[in-house]
Motif scaffolding. Structure first.
Motif, short mmCIF file in Angstrom:
data_model
loop_
_atom_site.label_atom_id
_atom_site.label_comp_id
_atom_site.label_asym_id
_atom_site.label_seq_id
_atom_site.Cartn_x
_atom_site.Cartn_y
_atom_site.Cartn_z
N GLY A 110 -15.04 31.05 -25.84
CA GLY A 110 -15.53 30.25 -26.96
C GLY A 110 -14.45 29.57 -27.78
O GLY A 110 -14.75 28.76 -28.66
N TYR A 111 -13.17 29.87 -27.53
CA TYR A 111 -12.06 29.31 -28.31
C TYR A 111 -11.25 28.36 -27.43
O TYR A 111 -10.85 28.72 -26.33
CB TYR A 111 -11.13 30.41 -28.82
N THR A 112 -10.99 27.16 -27.94
CA THR A 112 -10.04 26.27 -27.27
C THR A 112 -8.71 26.24 -28.03
O THR A 112 -7.71 25.81 -27.49
CB THR A 112 -10.59 24.83 -27.15
N ILE A 113 -8.72 26.72 -29.27
CA ILE A 113 -7.52 26.81 -30.10
C ILE A 113 -7.04 28.26 -30.05
O ILE A 113 -7.79 29.18 -30.38
CB ILE A 113 -7.83 26.41 -31.57
N CYS A 114 -5.79 28.47 -29.63
CA CYS A 114 -5.26 29.83 -29.57
C CYS A 114 -4.71 30.23 -30.95
O CYS A 114 -4.61 29.42 -31.86
CB CYS A 114 -4.18 29.95 -28.50
N TRP A 115 -4.32 31.49 -31.07
CA TRP A 115 -3.82 32.01 -32.35
C TRP A 115 -2.59 31.26 -32.83
O TRP A 115 -2.45 30.99 -34.01
CB TRP A 115 -3.55 33.51 -32.24
N ALA A 116 -1.69 30.91 -31.91
CA ALA A 116 -0.46 30.22 -32.31
C ALA A 116 -0.77 28.82 -32.83
O ALA A 116 -0.16 28.36 -33.80
CB ALA A 116 0.52 30.14 -31.13
N GLU A 117 -1.74 28.14 -32.21
CA GLU A 117 -2.14 26.81 -32.69
C GLU A 117 -2.80 26.90 -34.06
O GLU A 117 -2.58 26.04 -34.91
CB GLU A 117 -3.09 26.16 -31.68
N ALA A 118 -3.59 27.95 -34.29
CA ALA A 118 -4.24 28.13 -35.59
C ALA A 118 -3.19 28.30 -36.69
O ALA A 118 -3.30 27.70 -37.76
CB ALA A 118 -5.18 29.33 -35.55
N ILE A 119 -2.14 29.07 -36.42
CA ILE A 119 -1.07 29.25 -37.40
C ILE A 119 -0.36 27.92 -37.66
O ILE A 119 -0.07 27.58 -38.81
CB ILE A 119 -0.07 30.33 -36.93
N GLU A 120 -0.08 27.16 -36.62
CA GLU A 120 0.60 25.87 -36.79
C GLU A 120 -0.24 24.89 -37.60
O GLU A 120 0.30 24.12 -38.40
CB GLU A 120 0.98 25.28 -35.43
N ILE A 121 -1.54 24.91 -37.43
CA ILE A 121 -2.44 24.05 -38.22
C ILE A 121 -2.34 24.40 -39.70
O ILE A 121 -2.23 23.54 -40.56
CB ILE A 121 -3.89 24.15 -37.70
N VAL A 122 -2.33 25.70 -40.01
CA VAL A 122 -2.21 26.15 -41.40
C VAL A 122 -0.84 25.79 -41.95
O VAL A 122 -0.72 25.31 -43.07
CB VAL A 122 -2.49 27.67 -41.52
#
Length: 96
Positions: free
Chosen positions: A8-20
């Protein structure tokens, strides 16, 4: 049995941190370093839950260690969805 932990996720944890980091770059620049706290629903266990990363920010030094601000990221599109605050409350029961 193979379990798809990224279901269900196309954004991984590392990408989520970079977005923030990108969203808050000016605010984060004032800290020596920052710890990130990640939360997300496991869509294998709760398939009806939205695919949303919650990225908590714990700055160092931390001015308020009883409060963490979480930023929500859509786990499919990577869109920044806003923030919420979690406050730790100590129960001071007189009987203990």
């Amino acid at each position: 049995k193979v379990i798809d932990h990224e279901k269900g996720y196309t954004i991984c944890w590392a990408e989520a941190i970079e977005i923030v980091k990108d969203e808050l770059k000016e605010q984060l620049a004032q800290y020596d370093s920052v710890n990130y706290v990640l939360q997300r629903p496991d869509l294998n266990r709760t398939p009806d839950a939205p695919a949303i990363w919650s990225v908590g920010i714990a700055p160092i030094p931390d001015d308020n260690n009883l409060e963490t601000i979480y930023h929500k990221i859509d786990g499919v599109t990577g869109k920044y969805l806003g923030k919420y605050t979690v406050r730790m409350v100590h129960d001071l029961d007189d009987d203990n």
